[in-house]
Design an enzyme around this catalytic site. Structure first.
Site, PDB file in Angstrom:
ATOM      1  CB  CYS A  77      -0.955   0.075   1.181  1.00  0.00           C
ATOM      2  SG  CYS A  77      -2.030  -1.341   1.330  1.00  0.00           S
TER       3      CYS A  77
ATOM      4  NE  ARG B 170       4.677   2.051  -0.107  1.00  0.00           N
ATOM      5  CZ  ARG B 170       5.762   2.002   0.623  1.00  0.00           C
ATOM      6  NH1 ARG B 170       6.899   2.416   0.128  1.00  0.00           N
ATOM      7  NH2 ARG B 170       5.736   1.535   1.844  1.00  0.00           N
TER       8      ARG B 170
ATOM      9  CD  GLU C  70      17.260 -13.012  -7.060  1.00  0.00           C
ATOM     10  OE1 GLU C  70      16.763 -13.568  -6.068  1.00  0.00           O
ATOM     11  OE2 GLU C  70      16.809 -11.956  -7.538  1.00  0.00           O
TER      12      GLU C  70
ATOM     13  CD  GLU D  23      10.151 -11.599  -8.192  1.00  0.00           C
ATOM     14  OE1 GLU D  23      11.340 -11.286  -8.221  1.00  0.00           O
ATOM     15  OE2 GLU D  23       9.388 -11.247  -7.272  1.00  0.00           O
TER      16      GLU D  23
ATOM     17  CG  HIS E 239      19.490 -37.488  -3.386  1.00  0.00           C
ATOM     18  ND1 HIS E 239      19.918 -38.735  -2.988  1.00  0.00           N
ATOM     19  CD2 HIS E 239      20.607 -36.781  -3.675  1.00  0.00           C
ATOM     20  CE1 HIS E 239      21.239 -38.780  -3.014  1.00  0.00           C
ATOM     21  NE2 HIS E 239      21.681 -37.602  -3.434  1.00  0.00           N
TER      22      HIS E 239
HETATM   23  O1  M6R Z   1      13.038  -4.732   0.311  1.00  0.00           O
HETATM   24  P1  M6R Z   1      13.591  -6.063   0.674  1.00  0.00           P
HETATM   25  O2  M6R Z   1      14.942  -6.323   0.055  1.00  0.00           O
HETATM   26  O3  M6R Z   1      13.629  -6.306   2.147  1.00  0.00           O
HETATM   27  O4  M6R Z   1      12.587  -7.110   0.048  1.00  0.00           O
HETATM   28  C1  M6R Z   1      12.739  -8.474   0.261  1.00  0.00           C
HETATM   29  C2  M6R Z   1      11.849  -9.277  -0.650  1.00  0.00           C
HETATM   30  O5  M6R Z   1      10.504  -8.970  -0.423  1.00  0.00           O
HETATM   31  C3  M6R Z   1      12.169  -9.013  -2.129  1.00  0.00           C
HETATM   32  O6  M6R Z   1      13.502  -9.297  -2.408  1.00  0.00           O
HETATM   33  C4  M6R Z   1      11.262  -9.886  -3.019  1.00  0.00           C
HETATM   34  O7  M6R Z   1      11.594 -11.225  -2.870  1.00  0.00           O
HETATM   35  C5  M6R Z   1      11.369  -9.444  -4.475  1.00  0.00           C
HETATM   36  N1  M6R Z   1      10.080  -9.474  -5.070  1.00  0.00           N
HETATM   37  C6  M6R Z   1      12.223 -10.323  -5.304  1.00  0.00           C
HETATM   38  O8  M6R Z   1      12.311  -9.873  -6.606  1.00  0.00           O
END
Ligand code: M6R
Length: 600
Positions: A2, A28, A471, A478, A494
């Site tokens: 938000c 956000r 990663e 995502e 495994h």
């Molecule tokens: O702002 P932050 O680095 O603390 O955020 C952590 C995760 O929410 C963030 O890395 C999330 O996994 C991303 N969407 C990955 O691309």
């Protein structure tokens, strides 16, 4: 999670400016949005979906107003629809909220018993009603907010308008970000600086539980005892153009292209004026590294570098699980928290827990002045600049770059750093090398074309490559909604190898010479079962015969392990990007996600 913005001005364009600011906060959360303004009475307009829908609705309305509070939502309580969208209005109080009210169910019961009725499923409407109830009780707005906040448990940043003072915004926060901006024609209270940078770069931070009274020409801060407090006015050094795509199709692509420069800057600062050279991580009994998502993946690379090269054992924990390791935290623990946004609720909770236990906490953070940056004992900024795409790219690679410098520093302290000059010259040449890798776009598109129709993709690697696989896999998941798993190459047989069938894409990373042959064997095992194999390695193997096990090969510049993971991950970012583009996904705003996860 938000975004909120409030604006009060001596002109009549508050709605237009609040919407423009809100668009910069859309990363956000973007499942619904809404605005309240004063056109003689408090009018609320809400819409499901992106802010563009709200904007369309507003076009047919008279929005002449010198005040507005607006909200873009990532739903926590109740599905994304207009009833649940903010603002919420109860009695004399209209508000927008970022955060979560944990005890809303109890408060709701209490309020229902007092005669309040609720329209939405949200926790926010309950908070609105509670402030209204306190206002009815105390007849004093500041006191009403303070008293309500004493009862409310959870996290919040509120922008509030009272019906009987419709040109003033009241704001407060706890565990959710909020800043005050000082404009030429009026003043702002917004979730972050991106919302207001087109109008001002002057801002103040609001301390936890402070209440702020904002009029078009005055801002007054009060602490929770309602004593007036003075705040420093800061000047933001990010500018509005950094929040624009500047010709790129997507923010994600722009941010991928920004990596060479921001990573080079980290190493240049490290070798010229490092502001954390006094941090001796070798002096602690143990090191815990805690983060979420990609930041946690960066931590895994960091752990590998610290353990393998600096010979310092480190434990990596997902932030939401760290409290269950509570008994391991002592005053001799160094906790390193990693966060691009500096606002991630789980990471913040971990840092607070560790501080309670007396640990020393270092933050690797991008967002300057964020809550995590302010609460750690020492903050190492990555200075990656604003990251707008929900999927992190430069946020992650700059975190890895900082870990490399921490490992190098520790090795210097231990007198174990060999080849110092070679490593230094490689790190200081990263910009050129990365630019070359990024420019190879056709290769990544070619690979993406081979995999984008598949439902499952596997990433395998050993050692540091195994961390990088995590990663690469997350990026693909995502933004392209392709199911993908990341496995230590030796572990696949495994169990998971049972999922490999004809044409299943397997991406193997083999950048470490000691582990190369073993990873090749593991890839061959998948190839023998029909996999479509993509092999990513380094150019010292250019004469190797890949034909019998690799359908596609990416050969990267061979460099030290302090840098190699960054080179590899950039190729994985671009493959994920091209897959998502081929699938027609909303790359910068993937479904169900939000950039800044400020709820636990
Ligand atoms: O702002 P932050 O680095 O603390 O955020 C952590 C995760 O929410 C963030 O890395 C999330 O996994 C991303 N969407 C990955 O691309």
């Amino acid at each position: 999670m938000c975004g909120i913005i409030g604006y009060t001005t001596n002109k009549k364009d508050a709605v237009e400016i609040a919407i423009a600011g809100l668009k910069n906060l859309e990363y956000r959360g973007y499942d619904s949005s809404g605005i309240a303004y004063n056109d003689g009475k408090i009018t609320m307009v809400k819409s499901k979906g992106k802010i563009a829908n709200l904007d369309d609705k507003l076009k047919s309305l008279d929005t002449t107003s010198s005040i507005a509070i607006a909200h873009t939502r990532w739903a926590t309580h109740g599905e994304p629809n207009e009833t649940n969208a903010h603002p919420h209005k109860v009695g004399k109080v209209t508000l927008v909220h970022n955060g979560i009210i944990e005890n809303y169910a109890t408060l709701k019961e209490e309020l229902i018993a007092k005669g309040y009725e609720f329209k939405s499923e949200t926790d926010t409407e309950v908070a609105t009603a509670y402030i209204d109830y306190c206002y009815a009780t105390y007849s004093d707005k500041l006191k009403a907010i303070v008293e309500a906040c004493k009862k409310i448990r959870g996290s919040y940043a509120f922008d509030i308008i009272f019906e009987d003072e419709p040109e003033t915004i009241y704001s407060t926060r706890k565990d959710s970000p909020l800043i005050i901006g000082y404009g030429k024609d009026g003043n702002f209270a917004a979730s972050d600086i991106s919302a207001i940078l087109s109008y001002t770069n002057k801002y103040s931070l609001i301390d936890e539980s402070d209440v702020v009274r904002i009029t078009k020409d005055n801002v007054t801060f009060y602490n929770s005892n309602l004593e007036e407090v003075k705040k420093e006015i800061k000047i933001a050094d990010w500018d509005a153009t950094q929040y624009q795509k500047n010709g790129y199709d997507h923010f994600m692509l722009k941010e991928i292209y920004e990596q060479p420069k921001v990573i080079q800057d980290i190493y240049t600062r490290f070798y010229n004026n490092c502001d954390y050279s006094d941090l001796d991580i070798t002096s602690f009994e143990k090191i815990h590294i805690v983060a979420c998502g990609s930041a946690m993946h960066a931590a895994l690379v960091g752990k590998y570098l610290l353990q393998t090269y600096a010979k310092i054992p480190a434990m990596v924990e997902v932030a939401s699980e760290y409290r269950y390791a509570e008994e391991l935290i002592t005053p001799k623990t160094l906790l390193i928290v990693v966060s691009q946004s500096g606002e991630t609720a789980d990471t913040l909770a971990a840092l607070r827990l560790a501080k309670e236990k007396g640990a020393y906490v270092v933050g690797i953070v991008n967002a300057v002045g964020s809550t995590i940056a302010r609460e750690v004992d020492k903050c190492i900024y990555t200075y990656a600049g604003p990251e707008i795409a929900v999927a992190t790219t430069k946020g992650y690679t700059t975190q890895v770059a900082i870990f490399a410098t921490l490992a190098i520093n520790a090795m210097k302290k231990n007198n174990t750093l060999v080849n110092e000059e070679k490593i230094k010259s490689e790190l200081l040449n990263v910009e050129n090398v990365l630019n070359t890798i990024i420019s190879n776009r056709e290769l990544y598109l070619d690979i993406a074309q081979k995999i984008y129709t598949h439902n499952d993709v596997f990433f395998i690697g050993r050692g540091i490559d195994s961390a990088v696989c995590m990663e690469g896999s997350l990026k693909l998941k995502e933004i392209s909604y392709t199911h993908s798993e990341s496995y230590s190459a030796g572990e696949l047989k495994h169990g998971t190898i049972s999922l490999i069938e004809d044409g299943t894409p397997v991406i193997a990373l083999a950048t470490n010479d000691d582990l190369f042959e073993k990873t090749v064997s593991n890839l061959k095992e998948t190839k023998a079962r029909g996999a479509y194999s993509i092999f990513i390695t380094t150019d010292n193997y250019k004469d190797y015969n890949f034909d019998e096990f690799a359908d596609k090969v990416i050969m990267l510049h061979k460099t030290s392990e302090f840098l190699q993971p960054i080179l590899v991950v950039v190729t994985l970012q671009l493959i994920a990007y091209e897959v998502a583009k081929l699938k027609g996904c909303d790359i910068d705003k993937p479904r169900n996600l939000a950039k800044s996860v400020t709820v636990e």
